[in-house]
Design a protein around this motif. Structure first.
Motif, PDB file in Angstrom:
ATOM      1  N   SER A  41       0.830  -1.209   0.000  1.00 49.19           N
ATOM      2  CA  SER A  41       0.000   0.000   0.000  1.00 49.19           C
ATOM      3  C   SER A  41       0.864   1.259   0.000  1.00 49.19           C
ATOM      4  CB  SER A  41      -0.928   0.025   1.218  1.00 49.19           C
ATOM      5  OG  SER A  41      -1.858  -1.014   1.137  1.00 49.19           O
ATOM      6  N   CYS A  42       1.939   1.243   0.769  1.00 49.58           N
ATOM      7  CA  CYS A  42       2.852   2.395   0.788  1.00 49.58           C
ATOM      8  C   CYS A  42       3.473   2.605  -0.585  1.00 49.58           C
ATOM      9  CB  CYS A  42       3.950   2.185   1.826  1.00 49.58           C
ATOM     10  SG  CYS A  42       3.387   2.243   3.531  1.00 49.58           S
ATOM     11  N   ILE A  43       3.872   1.518  -1.229  1.00 48.31           N
ATOM     12  CA  ILE A  43       4.466   1.616  -2.557  1.00 48.31           C
ATOM     13  C   ILE A  43       3.448   2.186  -3.546  1.00 48.31           C
ATOM     14  CG2 ILE A  43       5.441   0.314  -4.488  1.00 48.31           C
ATOM     15  CD1 ILE A  43       7.329   0.631  -2.010  1.00 48.31           C
ATOM     16  N   ALA A  44       2.219   1.701  -3.481  1.00 47.82           N
ATOM     17  CA  ALA A  44       1.164   2.205  -4.366  1.00 47.82           C
ATOM     18  C   ALA A  44       0.934   3.697  -4.132  1.00 47.82           C
ATOM     19  CB  ALA A  44      -0.124   1.419  -4.161  1.00 47.82           C
ATOM     20  N   GLU A  45       0.945   4.115  -2.884  1.00 48.90           N
ATOM     21  CA  GLU A  45       0.734   5.531  -2.569  1.00 48.90           C
ATOM     22  C   GLU A  45       1.910   6.384  -3.038  1.00 48.90           C
ATOM     23  OE1 GLU A  45      -1.589   6.489   1.177  1.00 48.90           O
ATOM     24  OE2 GLU A  45      -0.798   4.485   1.622  1.00 48.90           O
ATOM     25  N   LEU A  46       3.128   5.874  -2.904  1.00 45.60           N
ATOM     26  CA  LEU A  46       4.286   6.608  -3.411  1.00 45.60           C
ATOM     27  C   LEU A  46       4.198   6.752  -4.926  1.00 45.60           C
ATOM     28  CD1 LEU A  46       7.146   5.168  -1.188  1.00 45.60           C
ATOM     29  CD2 LEU A  46       6.350   7.547  -1.255  1.00 45.60           C
ATOM     30  N   ARG A  47       3.736   5.716  -5.599  1.00 40.93           N
ATOM     31  CA  ARG A  47       3.544   5.804  -7.051  1.00 40.93           C
ATOM     32  C   ARG A  47       2.513   6.877  -7.396  1.00 40.93           C
ATOM     33  NH1 ARG A  47       3.534  -0.691  -7.634  1.00 40.93           N
ATOM     34  NH2 ARG A  47       5.771  -0.986  -8.012  1.00 40.93           N
ATOM     35  N   CYS A  48       1.448   6.959  -6.613  1.00 39.16           N
ATOM     36  CA  CYS A  48       0.431   7.998  -6.833  1.00 39.16           C
ATOM     37  C   CYS A  48       1.003   9.397  -6.613  1.00 39.16           C
ATOM     38  CB  CYS A  48      -0.768   7.780  -5.918  1.00 39.16           C
ATOM     39  SG  CYS A  48      -1.820   6.404  -6.401  1.00 39.16           S
TER      40      CYS A  48
END
Length: 68
Positions: A41-48
Motif C-alpha cells: 500500500s505504501c508503494i502504491a501511494e508513493l507511485r500515486c
C-alpha cells in the motif's frame, strides 16, 4: 484509490527515505527499517505521488526499488 500526500505522511516519507539510496529492499526490510506494515500500500501511494518504484519477485521474496 485514496492516497496520502507525501508531505503529510510520515510513513510514506520513511519508506521513500529508505528507497532513495537506489538499492532493492525486500518487504521485510521495509517493514523493519521504515516501521510500516502494509508495504504494498505504501508503494502504491508513493507511485500515486509520482515516484517510479519497481517490484520484482525472486523466489518467495519481493523486492522494491526506486527508479532514478
Amino acid at each position: 484509490m485514496n492516497s496520502a500526500k507525501l508531505e503529510n505522511s510520515g510513513r510514506l516519507q520513511r519508506v521513500l527515505a529508505l528507497l532513495q539510496d537506489g538499492r532493492a529492499y525486500t518487504t521485510l526490510d521495509i517493514v523493519i527499517a521504515a516501521g510500516v506494515c502494509a508495504v504494498n500500500s505504501c508503494i502504491a501511494e508513493l507511485r500515486c505521488n509520482g515516484y517510479a518504484i519497481t517490484c520484482q519477485r525472486e523466489g518467495d521474496r519481493w523486492y522494491y526499488q526506486l527508479v532514478r
